[in-house]
Scaffold this motif. Structure first.
Motif, short mmCIF file in Angstrom:
data_model
loop_
_atom_site.label_atom_id
_atom_site.label_comp_id
_atom_site.label_asym_id
_atom_site.label_seq_id
_atom_site.Cartn_x
_atom_site.Cartn_y
_atom_site.Cartn_z
N SER A 46 0.82 -1.21 0.00
CA SER A 46 0.00 0.00 0.00
C SER A 46 0.86 1.26 0.00
CB SER A 46 -0.94 0.01 1.20
OG SER A 46 -0.22 -0.10 2.42
N GLU A 47 2.09 1.17 0.50
CA GLU A 47 3.01 2.30 0.42
C GLU A 47 3.50 2.50 -1.01
OE1 GLU A 47 4.79 2.16 4.98
OE2 GLU A 47 5.81 1.04 3.39
N PHE A 48 3.64 1.39 -1.75
CA PHE A 48 3.97 1.51 -3.17
C PHE A 48 2.80 2.06 -3.96
CE2 PHE A 48 7.44 -1.74 -2.56
CZ PHE A 48 8.47 -0.97 -3.07
N THR A 49 1.63 1.50 -3.77
CA THR A 49 0.47 1.91 -4.57
C THR A 49 -0.13 3.23 -4.09
OG1 THR A 49 -1.05 0.57 -3.22
CG2 THR A 49 -0.08 -0.47 -5.17
N GLY A 50 0.34 3.74 -2.95
CA GLY A 50 -0.17 5.01 -2.45
C GLY A 50 0.36 6.22 -3.22
N GLY A 51 1.36 6.03 -4.05
CA GLY A 51 1.94 7.12 -4.82
C GLY A 51 3.16 6.63 -5.55
N PRO A 52 3.58 7.33 -6.58
CA PRO A 52 4.69 6.83 -7.41
C PRO A 52 6.07 7.01 -6.80
CG PRO A 52 3.97 8.97 -8.21
CD PRO A 52 3.01 8.58 -7.10
N GLU A 53 6.19 7.73 -5.68
CA GLU A 53 7.52 8.07 -5.19
C GLU A 53 8.36 6.85 -4.85
OE1 GLU A 53 4.68 9.17 -3.88
OE2 GLU A 53 4.60 11.25 -4.59
N ARG A 54 7.76 5.83 -4.24
CA ARG A 54 8.54 4.65 -3.88
C ARG A 54 8.95 3.86 -5.11
NH1 ARG A 54 9.18 3.14 1.54
NH2 ARG A 54 7.92 4.37 2.98
N PHE A 55 8.09 3.80 -6.11
CA PHE A 55 8.49 3.15 -7.36
C PHE A 55 9.62 3.94 -8.02
CE2 PHE A 55 4.12 1.22 -7.42
CZ PHE A 55 4.56 -0.10 -7.31
N ASP A 56 9.54 5.27 -7.98
CA ASP A 56 10.61 6.10 -8.55
C ASP A 56 11.94 5.82 -7.85
OD1 ASP A 56 8.74 7.25 -10.21
OD2 ASP A 56 8.50 9.07 -9.01
N VAL A 173 -1.12 -0.88 -11.68
CA VAL A 173 -1.17 -0.27 -13.02
C VAL A 173 -1.58 1.19 -12.92
CG1 VAL A 173 -2.40 -0.32 -15.24
CG2 VAL A 173 -1.57 -2.45 -14.23
N GLY A 174 -2.52 1.49 -12.04
CA GLY A 174 -3.01 2.86 -11.91
C GLY A 174 -1.96 3.83 -11.42
N VAL A 175 -1.04 3.36 -10.58
CA VAL A 175 0.00 4.23 -10.03
C VAL A 175 1.28 4.18 -10.85
CG1 VAL A 175 1.50 4.62 -8.03
CG2 VAL A 175 -0.92 4.12 -7.70
#
Length: 266
Positions: A46-56, A173-175
């Motif tokens: 949920s921390e990943f899908t909560g916003g793109p910053e962690r994926f970045d 996919v959405g994030v």
């Protein structure tokens, strides 16, 4: 060779915790119920899908490692690696228990965590299930547990796993999708690969590859939206293989060859 995974649970002993404690995974890969007191490399999905910053941040760490190893780090390669790693571990969280225990855990982003090796190659080295709830068959020995939801048969259980995984993949996919130059079809192709491979890999790890292949056929018996194909597993003269639906873009690295199951190969 398959060896017992490093498995740990928190103090709460639940049916899901017992299921996780009985599985076998890759050497050096940790599977557990609940998170340790010291989070370390653990990240809630949920921390990943909560916003793109962690994926970045994940892609930036991967790009640094790729530049050290290959001299370049194409954007599509960092996107392809992270896409495959993330969806693969979520698929495994469901496929492993489906194959080994005929149970389906909650796969909501808040109920799954992944452990990333942030030093060096930032790949996934652990998964954690965090919710007590699970679905099972009527003959499950803990079907009367308060956290259990009983479904009619294996087809219904497979459909539930497919739906739970699809819901998590849709959040991903959405994030993740808007941050990368990968089309929606590519993202859902990767989700298809993750689900198709999960039970097959579980069968290999648990000592019955053919049963894992059969479970993959249960999970993807046909092309069912939003997935891009039915199971592509097929027998060869030397064993089982499958045609990938998605590409990790490893081939874009200097002097790299496409993977053996790359959809770009004939």
């Amino acid at each position: 060779m398959t060896v017992p995974a490093q498995t740990r649970t928190c103090d709460v002993v639940t049916p899901v915790a017992r299921s996780v404690g009985r599985v076998s995974l890759y050497e050096g890969f940790e599977a557990r119920f609940g998170l340790p007191e010291e989070r370390g490399g653990w990240v809630l999905c949920s921390e990943f899908t909560g916003g793109p910053e962690r994926f970045d941040a994940w892609r930036e760490a991967l790009a640094e490692w790729l530049r050290e190893q290959y001299g370049e780090a194409p954007d599509r390669t960092t996107a392809g690696y992270v896409m495959s790693w993330y969806l693969g571990v979520v698929g495994m969280a469901g496929g492993l228990l489906f194959h080994s225990e005929r149970r389906v855990p909650s796969l909501r982003p808040a109920d799954v965590a992944v452990k990333v090796a942030w030093g060096g190659r930032p790949h996934v080295v652990g998964l954690a299930l965090l919710a007590e709830e699970f679905a099972c068959l009527p003959d499950d020995p803990e079907a009367d547990h308060p956290a259990a939801t009983v479904v009619a048969d294996e087809t219904a259980l497979a459909a539930l796993l497919r739906a739970r995984f699809a819901a998590h993949a849709a959040a991903f996919v959405g994030v993740f999708g808007p941050t990368v130059r990968l089309g929606r079809r590519t993202l859902w192709a990767a989700a298809t690969d993750a689900l198709d491979s999960a039970a097959w890999t579980a069968g290999q790890l648990c000592g019955d590859e053919t049963a894992g292949v059969a479970d993959s056929a249960l999970l993807l018996p046909a092309k069912l939206d939003p997935f891009t194909s039915a199971s592509t597993l097929r027998a060869t003269g030397t064993g089982w293989t499958r045609r990938r639906e998605s590409c990790c873009f490893h081939f874009a690295l200097p002097n790299a060859e496409p993977c053996a199951t790359c959809p770009r190969l004939p």
